[in-house]
Write an enzyme that holds these catalytic residues in place. Structure first.
Site, PDB file in Angstrom:
ATOM      1  N   SER A 164       0.831  -1.194   0.000  1.00 47.56           N
ATOM      2  CA  SER A 164       0.000   0.000   0.000  1.00 47.56           C
ATOM      3  C   SER A 164       0.874   1.256   0.000  1.00 47.56           C
ATOM      4  O   SER A 164       1.800   1.388   0.799  1.00 47.56           O
ATOM      5  CB  SER A 164      -0.900  -0.001   1.241  1.00 47.56           C
ATOM      6  OG  SER A 164      -1.688   1.164   1.281  1.00 47.56           O
ATOM      7  N   GLY A 165       0.572   2.157  -0.922  1.00 43.15           N
ATOM      8  CA  GLY A 165       1.326   3.402  -1.031  1.00 43.15           C
ATOM      9  C   GLY A 165       2.473   3.357  -1.998  1.00 43.15           C
ATOM     10  O   GLY A 165       3.211   4.334  -2.125  1.00 43.15           O
ATOM     11  N   THR A 169      -2.071   1.828  -8.033  1.00 37.94           N
ATOM     12  CA  THR A 169      -3.266   2.370  -8.689  1.00 37.94           C
ATOM     13  C   THR A 169      -2.885   3.375  -9.762  1.00 37.94           C
ATOM     14  O   THR A 169      -3.472   3.388 -10.849  1.00 37.94           O
ATOM     15  CB  THR A 169      -4.181   3.023  -7.642  1.00 37.94           C
ATOM     16  OG1 THR A 169      -4.501   2.061  -6.631  1.00 37.94           O
ATOM     17  CG2 THR A 169      -5.459   3.525  -8.277  1.00 37.94           C
ATOM     18  N   ASN A 213      -0.798   5.174   2.969  1.00 36.81           N
ATOM     19  CA  ASN A 213      -1.171   5.711   1.658  1.00 36.81           C
ATOM     20  C   ASN A 213      -2.461   6.494   1.817  1.00 36.81           C
ATOM     21  O   ASN A 213      -3.393   6.059   2.499  1.00 36.81           O
ATOM     22  CB  ASN A 213      -1.359   4.572   0.648  1.00 36.81           C
ATOM     23  CG  ASN A 213      -1.593   5.091  -0.756  1.00 36.81           C
ATOM     24  OD1 ASN A 213      -1.409   6.274  -1.026  1.00 36.81           O
ATOM     25  ND2 ASN A 213      -2.002   4.224  -1.647  1.00 36.81           N
ATOM     26  N   SER A 216      -5.314   4.416  -0.850  1.00 32.58           N
ATOM     27  CA  SER A 216      -4.977   2.994  -0.904  1.00 32.58           C
ATOM     28  C   SER A 216      -6.161   2.200  -1.446  1.00 32.58           C
ATOM     29  O   SER A 216      -7.306   2.384  -1.016  1.00 32.58           O
ATOM     30  CB  SER A 216      -4.609   2.494   0.489  1.00 32.58           C
ATOM     31  OG  SER A 216      -4.381   1.103   0.465  1.00 32.58           O
ATOM     32  N   SER A 217      -5.902   1.309  -2.408  1.00 33.13           N
ATOM     33  CA  SER A 217      -6.941   0.428  -2.929  1.00 33.13           C
ATOM     34  C   SER A 217      -7.150  -0.713  -1.948  1.00 33.13           C
ATOM     35  O   SER A 217      -6.226  -1.484  -1.676  1.00 33.13           O
ATOM     36  CB  SER A 217      -6.522  -0.129  -4.304  1.00 33.13           C
ATOM     37  OG  SER A 217      -6.377   0.902  -5.232  1.00 33.13           O
ATOM     38  N   GLY A 448       0.200  -6.097  -2.599  1.00 34.00           N
ATOM     39  CA  GLY A 448       1.472  -6.766  -2.422  1.00 34.00           C
ATOM     40  C   GLY A 448       1.559  -7.460  -1.073  1.00 34.00           C
ATOM     41  O   GLY A 448       0.613  -7.462  -0.271  1.00 34.00           O
ATOM     42  N   GLU A 450       2.071  -8.097   2.649  1.00 38.89           N
ATOM     43  CA  GLU A 450       1.847  -7.201   3.774  1.00 38.89           C
ATOM     44  C   GLU A 450       2.233  -7.883   5.073  1.00 38.89           C
ATOM     45  O   GLU A 450       1.936  -9.065   5.280  1.00 38.89           O
ATOM     46  CB  GLU A 450       0.370  -6.769   3.849  1.00 38.89           C
ATOM     47  CG  GLU A 450      -0.056  -5.831   2.745  1.00 38.89           C
ATOM     48  CD  GLU A 450      -1.467  -5.302   2.951  1.00 38.89           C
ATOM     49  OE1 GLU A 450      -2.123  -5.746   3.921  1.00 38.89           O
ATOM     50  OE2 GLU A 450      -1.905  -4.449   2.163  1.00 38.89           O
TER      51      GLU A 450
END
Length: 1587
Positions: A164-165, A169, A213, A216-217, A448, A450
């Site tokens: 994330s971040g 996206t 992020n 973040s998605s 990804g 985590e």
């Protein structure tokens, strides 16, 4: 492992560091096997001893400096973690390059900043280019996938992953944008717009702010973009994975819920949103838990508008959007329903019990109202549950915690169903409408690996998905390596790589973690603790698994050894999140709502990837199939099957720091992500085989000095096979292929060391020889110099003695002469002083007497002047007093008279007298009008008699012609030279009077205010020049915009034709022949008024009546007078309209002078306005007179035509000749029997290509014009106009027919321009504007054809062609030409394009333009546009290709550009700016060749490269590649110095799509007649000749 010989003194190695992970160090002594320590010097200067237990413990070696900043990590000589980390750091921090290749993987580092590298010009630069030739970019990966799909007709996938971040996206959005631009160029449909419109919708409902992020998605998505047979986008489809529904009801600190909730709260004041009863996000439980209500730099209100616009683009109606917002608002209100410990507050309220506040009751009421459900039922089932006991249904109240969980589960379920419905609606809008999808490119935006301080069910599923993706990635990389070895026919052994199948079996295998979790979920009293105990028993006690462990200090957690890291998971909440249960009673209540019924009615039809399960009183037998884990496994299995059936392309996004600071590099976080995303695994697999690969030719060119025997490029392979065993004794370290030689890791560095050693030895030998030669030369020179010095010293002593003797003799003579001169000068000085004193004394006495006389005279004159002034003053005072008394008396008398008149005006008698006088005046006027009408009747009768007499005279003339055949007719009336001279003098006189008036006004104000006249004139000229320049710039900009609109209109017209042809594919379309009757009855096309097009910049157009027939000279004179009057009005109006531009000049002058100029300007404007009114009256009068006379002369001409035609029919041939001369006097063409329709058909649409090119320039336009003139001379104006319209239509059809033929396009461009000029010369009308637009369309079509042919050969010809043979062959850079692993080799058919190809295309255009005799200015404008395209395309490619930025390549490019310059100058095209347009490219290649070391070099670069921006200069310096080992890279200090000296903000790349406006200058063609035309027989229009 690298060879031990490389660990010598001075070698660079990498040692571990706790802060920087790896630091660079230098060996201070050679390493010998058996030593236990290495003596190293760190980069900070400290010396350390590094322990070495065995050769395997040696630190990793550093790569040569020449490989620093390499754009492909696999091209490094040593492939290991520190080399990868250092290369990424250098590219990211020093070169600001966020993209780097790693084999088939693109590593993208998030810069946390806006970079100008995603514009349309960058897309154009990467479109059609090879992936290995360009700098790493996300567009390069997208282009590789797109071209591979088109070439191999196989589906592709782009897998974008990262934590994330990291920018996943954004990378996915840019990839989709690239496909929309490249795939939408053919049809320009709305599918591309819809694909891009799906991004803001999915971001609003699926993205949220997290600690890492801001956007973040919180879900994974896979978008399949479908392409048609022509490579255009025809549809798309989206699949989503594992939406984080728990975020709807809970957010951690500093985090936010999904963006859509805050966007709705921000828009609560909008009129349409007031019914949702929304409040600030701080007042909702589901949005205030994280404490972050606003994201810096974002506007939730504008984001909602963007989301609503995207919904509209995708076909979601506004009422449906409001229903969506109602459901989301209801979720927010549901979260505010308060649940007490003893049950539900609303339940107590409904049973007439007490309650604390009205807020909870309001929240439930608003929720029920928004969804249209019963509030009492909802309150009841939120607090109760139904159980099946012994076949009976029991209702049991729930605890407070259970009720809260039921409320949150309902909210999550509603949001999950809404999310699924939105995705389904997007897929419906993106579904292919035009036909079946031939192939697709999938873009996977997946989370990804985590790992957090507390990891739960979501992280477990995410890491499981990454395990599957990593396995697929490893196998694909191994497969590519295997294919490369098989293609080169290598004898290779299997490469061992880490397979994570055991970890995957632990999770998804039989009795794996997911199976045990689903089994525990089916248990009535299953819990997280019991599930963990089963995991311990299964994977620790009975059969220990290598990837499963138990924490020491916890019995409610477990550890999984993933491929990237070891992660500890807390079991709390696993069962609840896996069940994701919602009670059936609550769902049934929502199903009764008309608003949300659609969301839950589709639940049975949804694919196995559902958003939770429904729990009822009777437990379903197959409930485990609906668990979240089971659904996720099925969806992941479908995804892997899709990826395995496509060709994957990988993008790994890296987050450089956790602070979200721009261009800040944290080595620890970067290494952690590199290990997790598989980049290092790619390096390891590549290093396990043969990572370094050279073609035999490249190896021969680089290492020629190490080879022995005859050295020939033709025998490169044999020489390499013979020399390598001697250079590298171990045969396992290299391998020979069919076209390449392969090396193990570190062997290229060994070869480089041997090459450097050979060069060093050769340099020592050369130095010894040179130094001996220099010493001998120096000794010879010193010996000769010594002898020369001795000889010159002895001669100097002898000459010095002779000189002393001469000086002694000369001194005596000088003393004697000097003494005599001193005495004489003293005498002369005394005498001169005496005479001077006498002269000054006498002059002083005379001047004193003269001053006394002057003073007396001045006193007398002053007295006389003062006495006269006093007398005049006394006279003025007396006269003023007398005048004042007279004024007072007269004023008093006037007041008395005024009072008397006012009293008389009030009386009735006065009105009667006034009316009586008016009646008398009316009678007089009536009498006068009768008299004038009688006079007019007499005048009319006289004119009629005169016209009858004239008619009789004409008849007599005709009879006389019949009787006297030999006499010549008298010439018609013409304008005498005297009248023309008088008219010219009148115009000049009027112009001089206006000029004198302005000069007098200017002089008057200058005198009054004491301003110099020259200053006023200069200021006025300066103001006029400013206004003129502003007007010229405005005209150019308007012309450019208009031509752009015309180009867009042409494109839309073509699109309309394409759509119409597609709708009529099954019908036979026959083009009707344009008949004379249809042309006659064709309606007039009405066009919107558009800005006028400049045709003639020097000659004024003549304004004539709309008729095509000529007029008599007198009418023509009046028409010209009218035109001059109109020009005068236009000039006046323009002066008034630009009056506002003058105050901008006043700001730079003084206020008093500005006032003078303003008064003068206003007075001039008043004069011009009065003149304008007078001219307008004259225009109206002239128009009425002109119309009357035109109607009279038309009738007379018709009578004369009929009479002359009769005379011709009965007369002889001689009479016909005389009558033809008489016809010429009346400006009528020779009447010939021709068919205008047939001529249009032959001259426009039916003309053949082979015969058209042999015609005289402009012949079709001349024939068409004569046809129109013949129809006009017959008196049928409607038919003439119809013929003109038919001619324009036929020319349009001809252009569309030859849309890709240069010669035919140039031919019709010439004919359109000529036809326009002929109509403009003889009779301007509304069709001239249409012809003007058509000529611009033909010009743009001509450029489009040439640009299409040049587009694919510009870069290979200018940048890649080896015009100077052998220049760069001896300076091959280390590993620079090695193609990326996984990039398929592309065979190019035919020879590579060279400058001859470019010149051939330009020459074809120049030949076509020259053959058609088009104006020189038009040719210059066309080549100016084309050279700009050539320069922009080559320049953009140069900025994006590192292999082109070298000294030798710059020399090649400069030579190629000089060839183009010489070609342009040889044809005289440099005047139009075609050569000057190439200046940016010329300065760029010069920048590659100049010195780049000192501060003076930086100043010279900034001063020389005036056509380049600072970003472009820095980019070229950053990409500069050393030409050889003797060359050096550009230092960062030098680049910063250039940045400081040239700080001008500008875009990086040139705009390839820029279009310069074209100007067609009007040139009057010669007089055209039928006798001058030479019509070939091949046209089959011989009927156009005389009968």
């Amino acid at each position: 492992m690298a060879t031990l010989e490389l660990y010598s003194k001075g070698a660079n190695v990498w040692v571990p560091d706790p802060d920087a992970v790896w630091v660079s160090a230098q060996l201070l002594q050679d390493y010998r096997p058996g030593e236990k320590h290495l003596l190293l010097q760190l980069s900070n200067g400290n010396e350390v001893r590094y322990p070495v237990g065995s050769p395997s413990d040696l630190p990793p070696l550093g790569n040569p400096d020449i490989l620093e900043g390499e754009n492909d990590l696999t091209a490094l000589s040593f492939l290991h973690e520190p080399a990868v980390l250092h290369n990424l750091r250098v590219r990211f921090l020093d070169y600001s390059s966020i993209y780097t290749y790693c084999g088939i993987v693109l590593v993208a580092i998030n810069p946390y900043d806006q970079l100008p590298i995603y514009g349309e010009e960058v897309i154009d630069a990467y479109s059609g280019q090879d992936m290995a030739d360009m700098e790493p970019h996300i567009f390069s990966v997208a282009e590789e996938a797109y071209r591979t799909m088109i070439r191999e007709e196989k589906n592709q996938s782009i897998i974008i992953s990262g934590e994330s971040g990291s920018g996943k996206t954004v990378s996915a959005k840019f990839t989709m944008r690239y496909f929309a631009v490249v795939g939408g160029a053919a049809q320009q449909t709305s599918v591309e717009e819809r694909v891009l419109a799906s991004n803001p919708i999915m971001e609003s409902i699926g993205n949220a702010k997290t600690t890492r992020n801001d956007n973040s998605s919180r879900f994974g998505k896979y978008i399949e973009i479908g392409f048609g047979r022509k490579g255009d986008i025809i549809g798309a489809n989206m699949r989503t994975y594992l939406l984080e529904k728990s975020r709807v009801v809970f957010q951690a600190s500093t985090e936010r819920n999904y963006h859509i909730f805050y966007q709705l709260c921000a828009s609560r004041e909008l009129p349409e949103m007031r019914s949702l009863k929304l409040d600030a996000p701080e007042n909702f439980r589901y949005t205030n838990q994280g404490g972050e209500m606003q994201i810096p730099g974002t506007d939730d209100l504008s984001d909602l508008e963007r989301t609503r616009s995207a919904f509209t683009i995708l076909g979601v109606q506004p009422d449906q959007q409001m229903e969506l917002f109602r459901i989301l608002s209801a979720v927010l209100h549901l979260g505010n329903v308060n649940i007490q410990a003893s049950g539900c507050l609303l339940f107590i309220f409904l049973h007439n019990s007490c309650f604390d506040s009205q807020a909870e009751d309001r929240s439930l009421a608003v929720f029920s109202k928004l969804l249209g459900v019963e509030g009492s039922q909802l309150a009841h089932w939120l607090c109760h549950r139904r159980l099946a006991v012994g076949g009976e249904m029991l209702v049991k109240p729930m605890t407070g915690q259970q009720a809260v969980e039921a409320r949150d589960a309902l909210a999550k379920h509603i949001y999950g169903q809404l999310f699924a419905w939105t995705v389904q609606r997007l897929n419906s809008a993106l579904r292919a409408q035009q036909g079946r999808t031939k192939s697709f490119v999938g873009v996977l935006d997946i989370y990804g690996f985590e790992t957090f301080e507390r990891n739960s069910f979501e992280q477990f599923c995410i890491n499981y998905a990454n395990e599957k993706l990593q396995q697929q990635f490893n196998r694909h990389v191994f497969h590519l390596e295997q294919e490369e070895y098989i293609r080169e026919e290598l004898a290779w052994s299997r490469i061992e790589f880490s397979d994570n199948q055991q970890c995957i079996d632990l999770i998804e295998g039989q009795l794996g973690m997911f199976d045990l979790l689903d089994e525990e979920c089916r248990m009535p009293k299953g819990s997280d603790e019991s599930w963990v105990r089963k995991l311990y028993d299964q994977h620790l006690s009975s059969k220990p698994h290598p990837h499963f462990r138990k924490p020491r200090m916890s019995n409610s957690a477990f550890i999984v050894l993933h491929f990237a890291d070891t992660v500890q998971y807390e079991c709390d909440g696993f069962l609840d999140k896996n069940r994701d249960t919602v009670f059936e009673e609550l769902i049934n209540i929502l199903k009764a709502s008309q608003l949300v019924a659609e969301l839950f009615q589709q639940q049975r039809n949804v694919s196995p990837v559902a958003n939770g399960s429904i729990r009822s009183g009777k437990r379903a037998a197959r409930e485990h199939k609906l668990t979240v884990g089971f659904q996720f496994r099925q969806s992941l299995q479908m995804l892997m099957e899709t990826l395995n059936s496509t060709t994957p392309h990988y993008v790994r996004c890296i987050k450089p720091n956790d602070l979200k600071e721009p261009f800040l590099f944290d080595p620890k976080r970067t290494v952690q992500q590199l290990r997790a995303c598989g980049v290092l695994e790619t390096i390891r697999i590549s290093a396990a085989g043969y990572p370094s690969r050279w073609t035999y030719e490249e190896f021969f060119s680089r290492y020629r000095i190490l080879l022995r025997g005859p050295q020939s490029q033709d025998q490169a392979q044999a020489a390499c096979r013979q020399a390598l065993p001697q250079l590298i004794p171990d045969p396992d370290q290299y391998c020979f292929g069919k076209t390449k030689v392969f090396f193990r890791a570190g062997q290229v560095a060994l070869l480089e060391r041997l090459r450097a050693e050979r060069l060093r030895v050769a340099a020592v030998i050369i130095q010894s020889q040179v130094r001996g030669w220099l010493a001998r030369i120096r000794y010879t020179r010193i010996h000769w110099a010594t002898l020369t010095i001795q000889r010159y010293s002895r001669g100097a002593l002898a000459r010095r003695l002779a000189l002393i003797l001469r000086y002694t003799r000369a001194a005596l003579v000088i003393q004697k002469t000097y003494r005599m001169m001193v005495v004489r000068q003293l005498f002369l000085m005394i005498r001169q002083a005496t005479v001077t004193i006498q002269a000054f004394a006498r002059g002083m006495l005379e001047r004193r007497r003269y001053r006394l006389l002057v003073a007396e005279r001045a006193a007398v004159l002053l007295q006389a002047t003062v006495r006269g002034w006093l007398a005049r003053q006394a006279y003025r005072r007396v006269r003023a007093a007398v005048v004042f008394m007279q004024c007072c008396i007269r004023r008093k008398a006037a007041r008395r008279q005024l009072l008397k008149l006012k009293s008389e005006a009030r009386s009735v008698e006065r009105y009667r007298e006034l009316n009586k006088g008016m009646e008398v005046k009316l009678m007089q006027l009536q009498l006068k009008a009768d008299q004038e009408s009688a006079a007019l009747r007499e005048t009319l009768m006289a004119e009629r008699e005169a016209s009858s007499a004239e008619l009789a005279a004409l008849r007599a003339t005709i009879q006389k012609l019949e009787s006297q055949l030999q006499e010549k007719p008298q010439p018609g009336p013409v304008i005498s030279e005297k009248e023309a001279e008088e008219r010219r003098r009148a115009e000049e006189k009027a112009a001089q009077e206006i000029l004198q008036l302005k000069e007098s006004q200017l002089f008057f104000f200058c005198v009054c205010h004491k301003f110099p006249l020259s200053l006023c004139a200069e200021c006025v000229d300066q103001a006029v020049s400013q206004v003129t320049s502003a007007l010229r710039a405005e005209v150019d900009e308007e012309r450019r915009k208009y031509q752009g609109l015309l180009r867009e209109f042409t494109r839309l017209e073509q699109r309309y034709d394409n759509l119409r042809e597609m709708s009529l594919l099954t019908e036979v379309i026959t083009l009707p022949v344009i008949s004379s009757s249809s042309c006659h009855s064709a309606p007039k096309a009405t066009e919107e008024p558009t800005p006028p097009r400049v045709w003639n910049l020097s000659l004024p157009r003549r304004r004539c009546p709309p008729s095509l027939s000529p007029r008599s000279p007198s009418v023509k004179m009046k028409g010209e007078d009218l035109a001059h009057a109109y020009d005068a009005v236009r000039v006046a109006n323009k002066s008034v309209s630009h009056h506002q531009l003058i105050p901008s000049f006043w700001q730079s002058t003084s206020f008093q002078f500005c006032a003078v100029i303003y008064i003068w300007w206003m007075s001039s404007l008043l004069v011009i306005l009065f003149f304008n009114l007078h001219v307008c009256v004259c225009i109206r009068f002239l128009e009425s007179q002109l119309r009357n006379q035109c109607s009279q002369w038309e009738k007379e001409l018709e009578t004369l035509r009929s009479q002359l035609a009769q005379a011709v029919s009965v007369s002889s041939s001689a009479a016909q000749r005389q009558c033809s001369q008489l016809l010429k006097l009346t400006a009528l063409p020779w009447p010939c029997p021709l068919s205008a329709t047939a001529s249009l058909s032959v001259c426009a649409s039916d003309i053949r290509v082979d015969s058209a090119l042999s015609l005289a320039p402009g012949l079709p336009a001349s024939v068409l014009f004569l046809c129109v003139r013949q129809a006009d001379c017959s008196g049928d104006q409607a038919r003439a106009r119809s013929l003109c319209s038919a001619a324009v239509t036929a020319m349009k059809a001809a252009l569309k027919k030859h849309v890709s033929d240069i010669d035919m396009t140039v031919l019709w461009l010439k004919n359109i321009c000529l036809f326009h000029d002929l109509l403009t010369q003889h009779s301007p009308n509304d069709l001239i504007r249409t012809l003007s637009d058509l000529s611009i369309q033909a010009y743009q079509q001509l450029l489009s054809i040439t640009e299409t042919r040049l587009q694919n050969i510009i870069v290979p010809a200018l940048l890649e062609s080896e015009t100077i043979q052998g220049l760069s062959g001896s300076a091959v850079k280390l590993a620079v030409s090695r193609k990326r692993a996984g990039s398929d080799p592309r065979t190019v058919g035919g020879e590579a394009p060279t400058m001859a190809s470019v010149l051939r295309e330009l020459g074809a255009l120049h030949t076509a333009l020259t053959q058609q005799a088009l104006p020189k200015t038009l040719m210059e404008q066309a080549f100016h546009q084309l050279t700009y395209l050539i320069c922009a395309s080559a320049f953009n490619s140069l900025l994006l290709r590192k292999d082109m930025c070298s000294w030798s390549r710059g020399l090649q490019i400069r030579y190629n550009v000089s060839v183009l310059e010489e070609w342009l100058r040889g044809r005289g095209l440099q005047a139009g700016g075609a050569v000057a347009t190439l200046e940016p490219l010329i300065q760029a290649v010069q920048l590659l060749q100049v010195g780049k070391k000192t501060e003076a070099d930086a100043q010279g670069i900034v001063r020389t490269c005036s056509a380049l921006s600072s970003q472009q200069i820095v980019k070229i310096l950053t990409l500069y590649t050393p030409h050889s080992d003797l060359d050096e890279r550009v230092t960062l200090n030098f680049i910063r110095s250039v940045q400081v000296q040239s700080a001008d903000p500008s875009q990086l790349l040139m705009d390839v799509r820029r279009v310069f406006p074209v100007i067609f200058l009007y040139s009057p063609p010669p007089v055209l007649s039928a006798e001058q035309l030479v019509i070939p027989d091949s046209l089959k229009i011989s009927f156009l000749r005389k009968a």
